[in-house]
Design a protein around this motif. Sequence first.
Motif, PDB file in Angstrom:
ATOM      1  N   ALA A 335      -8.410  11.145  48.430  1.00 36.27           N
ATOM      2  CA  ALA A 335      -7.666  11.259  49.681  1.00 36.27           C
ATOM      3  C   ALA A 335      -7.688  12.669  50.241  1.00 36.27           C
ATOM      4  N   SER A 336      -7.692  13.673  49.365  1.00 38.99           N
ATOM      5  CA  SER A 336      -7.505  15.057  49.821  1.00 38.99           C
ATOM      6  C   SER A 336      -8.806  15.808  50.058  1.00 38.99           C
ATOM      7  N   GLY A 337      -9.948  15.116  49.984  1.00 39.62           N
ATOM      8  CA  GLY A 337     -11.202  15.732  50.403  1.00 39.62           C
ATOM      9  C   GLY A 337     -12.131  16.179  49.302  1.00 39.62           C
ATOM     10  N   PHE A 338     -11.716  16.121  48.039  1.00 41.62           N
ATOM     11  CA  PHE A 338     -12.549  16.648  46.965  1.00 41.62           C
ATOM     12  C   PHE A 338     -13.818  15.820  46.759  1.00 41.62           C
ATOM     13  N   ASN A 339     -13.683  14.491  46.781  1.00 40.04           N
ATOM     14  CA  ASN A 339     -14.869  13.651  46.556  1.00 40.04           C
ATOM     15  C   ASN A 339     -15.901  13.853  47.653  1.00 40.04           C
ATOM     16  N   HIS A 340     -15.444  14.008  48.883  1.00 32.90           N
ATOM     17  CA  HIS A 340     -16.341  14.258  50.012  1.00 32.90           C
ATOM     18  C   HIS A 340     -16.983  15.638  49.880  1.00 32.90           C
ATOM     19  N   ALA A 341     -16.177  16.645  49.586  1.00 29.29           N
ATOM     20  CA  ALA A 341     -16.676  18.025  49.500  1.00 29.29           C
ATOM     21  C   ALA A 341     -17.673  18.184  48.363  1.00 29.29           C
ATOM     22  N   GLU A 342     -17.407  17.573  47.214  1.00 30.45           N
ATOM     23  CA  GLU A 342     -18.339  17.665  46.087  1.00 30.45           C
ATOM     24  C   GLU A 342     -19.662  16.993  46.424  1.00 30.45           C
ATOM     25  N   ALA A 343     -19.590  15.846  47.096  1.00 33.80           N
ATOM     26  CA  ALA A 343     -20.824  15.146  47.451  1.00 33.80           C
ATOM     27  C   ALA A 343     -21.690  15.983  48.382  1.00 33.80           C
ATOM     28  N   VAL A 344     -21.073  16.560  49.404  1.00 33.42           N
ATOM     29  CA  VAL A 344     -21.824  17.366  50.367  1.00 33.42           C
ATOM     30  C   VAL A 344     -22.401  18.604  49.678  1.00 33.42           C
ATOM     31  N   ALA A 345     -21.590  19.251  48.830  1.00 33.96           N
ATOM     32  CA  ALA A 345     -22.058  20.460  48.146  1.00 33.96           C
ATOM     33  C   ALA A 345     -23.224  20.169  47.211  1.00 33.96           C
ATOM     34  N   SER A 346     -23.290  18.953  46.692  1.00 33.08           N
ATOM     35  CA  SER A 346     -24.368  18.609  45.763  1.00 33.08           C
ATOM     36  C   SER A 346     -25.628  18.144  46.477  1.00 33.08           C
ATOM     37  N   GLY A 347     -25.596  18.119  47.829  1.00 31.93           N
ATOM     38  CA  GLY A 347     -26.792  17.802  48.584  1.00 31.93           C
ATOM     39  C   GLY A 347     -26.791  16.484  49.315  1.00 31.93           C
ATOM     40  N   ALA A 348     -25.668  15.742  49.303  1.00 28.94           N
ATOM     41  CA  ALA A 348     -25.606  14.470  50.004  1.00 28.94           C
ATOM     42  C   ALA A 348     -25.584  14.697  51.513  1.00 28.94           C
ATOM     43  N   ASP A 349     -25.933  13.664  52.270  1.00 28.90           N
ATOM     44  CA  ASP A 349     -25.907  13.711  53.731  1.00 28.90           C
ATOM     45  C   ASP A 349     -24.479  13.956  54.194  1.00 28.90           C
ATOM     46  N   PRO A 350     -24.187  15.070  54.870  1.00 35.01           N
ATOM     47  CA  PRO A 350     -22.810  15.352  55.299  1.00 35.01           C
ATOM     48  C   PRO A 350     -22.231  14.270  56.205  1.00 35.01           C
ATOM     49  N   ALA A 351     -23.097  13.525  56.912  1.00 37.59           N
ATOM     50  CA  ALA A 351     -22.611  12.493  57.827  1.00 37.59           C
ATOM     51  C   ALA A 351     -22.220  11.218  57.099  1.00 37.59           C
ATOM     52  N   ASP A 352     -22.731  11.022  55.874  1.00 37.74           N
ATOM     53  CA  ASP A 352     -22.452   9.767  55.185  1.00 37.74           C
ATOM     54  C   ASP A 352     -22.595   9.940  53.676  1.00 37.74           C
ATOM     55  N   PRO A 353     -21.763  10.788  53.074  1.00 34.83           N
ATOM     56  CA  PRO A 353     -21.900  11.005  51.629  1.00 34.83           C
ATOM     57  C   PRO A 353     -21.174   9.922  50.829  1.00 34.83           C
ATOM     58  N   ALA A 354     -21.766   9.492  49.729  1.00 34.23           N
ATOM     59  CA  ALA A 354     -21.052   8.648  48.777  1.00 34.23           C
ATOM     60  C   ALA A 354     -20.116   9.541  47.963  1.00 34.23           C
ATOM     61  N   PRO A 355     -18.953   9.044  47.586  1.00 36.03           N
ATOM     62  CA  PRO A 355     -17.986   9.890  46.867  1.00 36.03           C
ATOM     63  C   PRO A 355     -18.553  10.471  45.578  1.00 36.03           C
ATOM     64  N   ARG A 356     -18.248  11.735  45.324  1.00 40.60           N
ATOM     65  CA  ARG A 356     -18.600  12.374  44.055  1.00 40.60           C
ATOM     66  C   ARG A 356     -17.326  12.993  43.485  1.00 40.60           C
ATOM     67  N   ALA A 357     -16.902  12.514  42.325  1.00 41.45           N
ATOM     68  CA  ALA A 357     -15.674  13.002  41.705  1.00 41.45           C
ATOM     69  C   ALA A 357     -15.904  14.344  41.028  1.00 41.45           C
ATOM     70  N   LEU A 358     -14.824  15.080  40.813  1.00 39.33           N
ATOM     71  CA  LEU A 358     -14.884  16.263  39.967  1.00 39.33           C
ATOM     72  C   LEU A 358     -15.302  15.840  38.564  1.00 39.33           C
ATOM     73  N   PRO A 359     -15.894  16.740  37.775  1.00 38.39           N
ATOM     74  CA  PRO A 359     -16.385  16.362  36.446  1.00 38.39           C
ATOM     75  C   PRO A 359     -15.291  16.193  35.404  1.00 38.39           C
ATOM     76  N   CYS A 360     -14.044  16.294  35.804  1.00 38.23           N
ATOM     77  CA  CYS A 360     -12.919  16.066  34.909  1.00 38.23           C
ATOM     78  C   CYS A 360     -11.704  15.722  35.753  1.00 38.23           C
ATOM     79  N   GLN A 361     -10.651  15.266  35.101  1.00 37.05           N
ATOM     80  CA  GLN A 361      -9.391  14.971  35.801  1.00 37.05           C
ATOM     81  C   GLN A 361      -8.630  16.294  35.972  1.00 37.05           C
ATOM     82  N   ALA A 362      -9.184  17.160  36.792  1.00 32.29           N
ATOM     83  CA  ALA A 362      -8.678  18.531  36.885  1.00 32.29           C
ATOM     84  C   ALA A 362      -7.274  18.596  37.470  1.00 32.29           C
TER      85      ALA A 362
END
Length: 467
Positions: A335-362
């Motif tokens: 909800a707070s943007g982390f899954n979107h931000a991680e996906a974009v930072a890892s190289g996903a299409d900024p217009a349509d990224p699939a969610p990418r979770a943090l590597p731990c329950q931080a």
Amino acid sequence: MTDPVAQGALDALWQGAGLPGAAPAALTGRDPVLPSSFRLGAAAQAAVAATSAAAAELHRRRGGPAQQARVAMRHAALEFGSERYLRLDGVAAPARWDDIAGTYRCGDGRWVRLHTNFPHHRAGLLRLLGCEGSREAVGRALRDREAFAFEQDAAEAGMCVAAMRSLAEWDAHPQGRAVAALPPLRIERIAEAPPTPLPPLADRPLQGLRVLDLTRVIAGPVCGRTLAAHGAEVLHVSAAHLPSFDDLLPDTGRGKRTATLDLRTQAGRAALRGLAAGADVFLQGYRPGAVAAHGFAPEALARLRPGIVCTSLSAYGEVGPWGGRRGFDSLVQTASGFNHAEAVASGADPADPAPRALPCQALDHASGFLLAFGTLAALLRRAEEGGSWLVRVSLAGTAGWLRGLGRIEGAFGLTVPGMEELGELLERMPSGFGQLTALRSSGQLPLTPPRWALPPMPLGTHRAAWA
């Protein structure tokens, strides 16, 4: 070499808690240590170091020798995934996820994340969707839904769903704006009471202090586990009729005794009042208002036991339109943007990224350590200033704190270490679940090293009484 971001975060936490001087802690290691664009290593190190330093300070004020906490960044970051590093009788035993939990694309092209690890949450979402319990059926049902509308429908039904937002969308959301104004840790004096002296000097920093632990899943139990590591008597109280995530207990139950009470009954409430009357800390992590509804609001506890330190852990904070909403780490990340931000930072299409979770329950682990630190700071302050205290932490507030530490590049080539790579960072002990191999505490004190004197046991093993 000390990471300046981690040191700055530690300094800010110490000063923000109203503690004098500087935190007695030595930090080693630098980010990145995990595959993420967020500074997870700095967050882990600062949160663990604050708690360890506060335990050292409390022991010093009881008459013990001064000592400096030592926290290695890699070890602290690994502790943010401690539930991953478990073996029982030599067999890997990481926490399992329900088979329909996870992310799905809705009909409007947006993504939602479902949390169904509790049976009643799973059943409720399947009723809401009107489908059978398979990923394929859930995916088909969600193709007829709009993400934000389904998120709202689920919340109104008491279920646990989050639609994926970008960081900018969260910042513009009313709940994002509400929690942005709050610090990650709030320590409030809620009632008058004379100063409560710290117990006489003992072998361990928190020995002689009693903690009632009414929490489940990760964040709250991590707080109780951390206090137990430094010698507090921690009594975990659950209820037989409530669901639990038992896979987590071998990790988070270390150092605790565990009893059950039914707060729906007069006898259960009377027993908890008796325990609270002898407690120094009342730790609770249920949805805002749930425990208070049974007569255990912080103000009521302060009348029952003047000088008590109450803690409150929530998903989205108690303010804003989502103040009472149920939530978990994975949902708040979404909800707070982390899954979107991680996906974009890892190289996903900024217009349509699939969610990418943090590597731990931080968010869970950071919140647990922040809550433990706030609890220790409140105990130090009640000894000097008197009063009863309330310590508040939310996963959403912790998310904002983590964001505030900044971003980092070049980390996605790293891997999350496997258990076979941890070597001396692991410890072994018998438990009520079998012979346990698990991660040691990362917050080391040279003169009073943290340890769990009691093995983890199944819920309800002990009597609901102080030892």
